[in-house]
Scaffold this motif. Structure first.
Motif, PDB file in Angstrom:
ATOM      1  N   LEU A 247      63.394 -23.693 -39.388  1.00 11.48           N
ATOM      2  CA  LEU A 247      63.906 -24.964 -39.875  1.00 11.48           C
ATOM      3  C   LEU A 247      63.081 -25.393 -41.082  1.00 11.48           C
ATOM      4  O   LEU A 247      61.848 -25.392 -41.033  1.00 11.48           O
ATOM      5  CB  LEU A 247      63.831 -26.033 -38.781  1.00 11.48           C
ATOM      6  N   LEU A 248      63.758 -25.746 -42.169  1.00  8.61           N
ATOM      7  CA  LEU A 248      63.095 -26.158 -43.403  1.00  8.61           C
ATOM      8  C   LEU A 248      63.696 -27.462 -43.900  1.00  8.61           C
ATOM      9  O   LEU A 248      64.855 -27.774 -43.626  1.00  8.61           O
ATOM     10  CB  LEU A 248      63.276 -25.098 -44.492  1.00  8.61           C
TER      11      LEU A 248
ATOM     12  N   ALA B 205      64.929 -32.370 -35.065  1.00  5.40           N
ATOM     13  CA  ALA B 205      65.463 -31.022 -34.858  1.00  5.40           C
ATOM     14  C   ALA B 205      64.420 -30.107 -34.226  1.00  5.40           C
ATOM     15  O   ALA B 205      64.749 -29.266 -33.378  1.00  5.40           O
ATOM     16  CB  ALA B 205      65.932 -30.441 -36.190  1.00  5.40           C
ATOM     17  N   VAL B 206      63.167 -30.256 -34.632  1.00  4.01           N
ATOM     18  CA  VAL B 206      62.096 -29.435 -34.068  1.00  4.01           C
ATOM     19  C   VAL B 206      61.891 -29.735 -32.590  1.00  4.01           C
ATOM     20  O   VAL B 206      61.582 -28.839 -31.791  1.00  4.01           O
ATOM     21  CB  VAL B 206      60.785 -29.664 -34.862  1.00  4.01           C
ATOM     22  N   LEU B 207      62.072 -30.981 -32.212  1.00  3.42           N
ATOM     23  CA  LEU B 207      61.852 -31.381 -30.822  1.00  3.42           C
ATOM     24  C   LEU B 207      63.049 -31.116 -29.920  1.00  3.42           C
ATOM     25  O   LEU B 207      62.944 -31.241 -28.694  1.00  3.42           O
ATOM     26  CB  LEU B 207      61.492 -32.879 -30.767  1.00  3.42           C
TER      27      LEU B 207
ATOM     28  N   PRO C 142      59.516 -35.203 -42.601  1.00  3.02           N
ATOM     29  CA  PRO C 142      60.092 -34.876 -41.285  1.00  3.02           C
ATOM     30  C   PRO C 142      60.774 -36.039 -40.576  1.00  3.02           C
ATOM     31  O   PRO C 142      61.646 -35.819 -39.734  1.00  3.02           O
ATOM     32  CB  PRO C 142      58.869 -34.386 -40.498  1.00  3.02           C
ATOM     33  N   LYS C 143      60.400 -37.280 -40.905  1.00  2.00           N
ATOM     34  CA  LYS C 143      61.022 -38.433 -40.256  1.00  2.00           C
ATOM     35  C   LYS C 143      62.114 -39.071 -41.106  1.00  2.00           C
ATOM     36  O   LYS C 143      62.716 -40.062 -40.702  1.00  2.00           O
ATOM     37  CB  LYS C 143      59.966 -39.487 -39.928  1.00  2.00           C
ATOM     38  N   ALA C 144      62.379 -38.520 -42.279  1.00  3.36           N
ATOM     39  CA  ALA C 144      63.361 -39.114 -43.183  1.00  3.36           C
ATOM     40  C   ALA C 144      64.743 -39.136 -42.554  1.00  3.36           C
ATOM     41  O   ALA C 144      65.179 -38.163 -41.932  1.00  3.36           O
ATOM     42  CB  ALA C 144      63.402 -38.339 -44.499  1.00  3.36           C
TER      43      ALA C 144
ATOM     44  N   SER D 228      72.244 -22.079 -43.270  1.00  3.58           N
ATOM     45  CA  SER D 228      73.173 -23.199 -43.329  1.00  3.58           C
ATOM     46  C   SER D 228      72.374 -24.499 -43.362  1.00  3.58           C
ATOM     47  O   SER D 228      71.152 -24.488 -43.396  1.00  3.58           O
ATOM     48  CB  SER D 228      74.139 -23.168 -42.135  1.00  3.58           C
ATOM     49  N   GLY D 229      73.110 -25.620 -43.329  1.00  5.35           N
ATOM     50  CA  GLY D 229      72.456 -26.911 -43.490  1.00  5.35           C
ATOM     51  C   GLY D 229      72.099 -27.629 -42.211  1.00  5.35           C
ATOM     52  O   GLY D 229      71.500 -28.707 -42.252  1.00  5.35           O
ATOM     53  N   GLY D 230      72.479 -27.061 -41.064  1.00  5.64           N
ATOM     54  CA  GLY D 230      72.109 -27.670 -39.791  1.00  5.64           C
ATOM     55  C   GLY D 230      72.882 -28.921 -39.432  1.00  5.64           C
ATOM     56  O   GLY D 230      72.581 -29.559 -38.418  1.00  5.64           O
TER      57      GLY D 230
END
Length: 433
Positions: A217-218, A200-202, A223-225, A168-170
């Protein structure tokens, strides 16, 4: 997944990535996806690799590529080595890795389906091997009521119980709820994010699932966008690319990312079944998606039913043969004469006929037909046999309304007729329309 970044990926990042830590370059100077696609084709034709920009061959490669974008622009992008090293250090610190299309670990499903339109780079955290699992995509709107949230969670639970990865898109709403249902049931999920991968990773809850291998997570974006409507639209095709089948829980009509992503999938990649929710309160969006080729989700009640429906669009060869045999064992006259015969009796007769004749079809009178005579009866006979097969499916609640029965009948007949490429006029003639 190792944090080591390949030379090819480093070169692609220098050319295309904003490297948020950098303050000295405007984003419009980066190569756009379209521009990088053009460069990738050029390099391949010249038998170069992106990593050649970082070797002693750099001057030669730059000189040849300057006809595309200008030497100065390429040199300025490739000179951002310090900014890249800072960004990589920052990513590594929180477990983010980067892959490019040049890397063997890059998801094969995405590369196979989208080819050169696949993102040049993917940022991620978690086990990349999850991309190789059989997967089921669940998508829907952000703003949903409690009833639809419960529905989405139950779908996630079913995917987990059947050992199928949920994609899914999260995003808030259907995405997060369905992913949460799968994770809580011990399943695995893939979140293809349009923004904020680093955040999301944090996230504390995500970290637990990332560490135990349940979550991947992809994102094709830095990553900061932050959130961008265009990015959200573009990443939808990646969600569908990773899944063998998909379900739209809800959708607005002719607006929003869910609608646009589903329509694009139906138009460009119809070989993969796309389902829409068929129970509870419907919506114009879901109804219109069905008109465009989406299938009603049959609400499988057990594992066997779930797995069967999962590959519904890919009709097994045995089923195709059954349909083909049945279509050749009928005639218009016998159709009318059999109106008084029960549905169950007709199905039983068809199955018995198929078992008795594998390669040569037996007629109702006991004689054998030549190939030419068989072809003469492919028209109305196929409609009848295919429709009865659809009615059999409908009795199992796989199809819920007459419009869907009609669509399924035409689709099944088309599968039988299109044994080789045909012009529109040839297909129309074969269908007798």
């Amino acid at each position: 997944m190792t944090a080591e970044i390949s030379p090819n990926t480093k070169a692609i990042l220098l050319l295309t990535a904003p490297l948020i830590l950098s303050k000295n370059i405007r984003s419009e100077k980066l190569l756009t996806p379209t521009e990088y696609k053009k460069l990738a084709v050029f390099l391949r034709e010249k038998k170069y690799q992106p990593s050649d920009f970082l070797t002693e061959r750099a001057e030669t490669v730059l000189s040849e590529c300057s006809v595309l974008f200008g030497l100065e622009r390429l040199k300025n992008l490739l000179a951002r080595g310090y900014q890249l090293s800072q960004a990589i250090e920052n990513w590594n610190a929180i477990g983010i890795w980067v892959l490019s299309r040049a890397d063997p670990q890059y998801p094969k499903k995405i590369k196979h389906l989208l080819k050169e339109d696949a993102p040049a780079v993917l940022y991620g955290c978690g086990p990349i091997a999850l991309c190789d699992k059989q997967a089921f995509a669940v998508v829907g709107s952000r703003n949903v009521d409690d009833e639809l949230k419960a529905y989405a969670k139950e779908v996630g639970l079913k995917a987990a119980k059947n050992n199928i990865a949920l994609v899914s898109g999260g995003a808030k709403g259907v995405d997060q709820v369905s992913m949460g249902g799968a994770l809580q049931a011990g399943g695995v999920t893939i979140g293809m994010l349009a923004d904020s991968l680093r955040r999301a990773v944090l996230d504390a809850e995500n970290r637990t699932y990332l560490q135990n291998g349940q979550l991947l997570l992809l994102s094709p974006y830095d990553p900061k966008a932050g959130f961008n409507v265009g990015n959200a639209m573009q990443r939808n095709k990646l969600i569908y690319a990773l899944a063998e089948a998909s379900l739209v829980v809800n959708s607005d009509f002719e607006k929003g990312g869910t609608w646009n992503g589903a329509v694009e999938q139906l138009r460009k990649f119809s070989s993969k079944p796309l389902y829409v929710r068929a129970t509870g309160n419907s919506s114009k969006g879901l109804e219109e998606l069905q008109k465009r080729g989406a299938l009603p989700w049959p609400e499988p009640k057990d594992s066997e039913s779930f797995l069967k429906v999962f590959n519904k669009e890919k009709i097994p060869s045995s089923v195709e043969t059954d349909l083909f045999s049945s279509s050749l064992n009928c005639s218009i006259e016998s159709e009318q004469a059999d109106l008084s015969v029960s549905f169950e009796e007709k199905q039983e007769n068809e199955i018995q006929s198929f078992e008795e004749s594998k390669s040569i079809e037996e007629t109702s009178s006991g004689s054998f037909q030549t190939d030419e005579k068989k072809e003469e009866k492919m028209g109305s006979c196929q409609v009848s046999a295919a429709s009865e097969k659809v009615l059999e499916i409908a009795k199992d609640d796989a199809i819920s309304n007459p419009a869907d029965l009609l669509f399924e009948s035409v689709r099944i007949i088309a599968f039988q007729i299109l044994k080789k490429p045909m012009q529109d006029s040839e297909f129309a003639s074969a269908m007798e329309v």
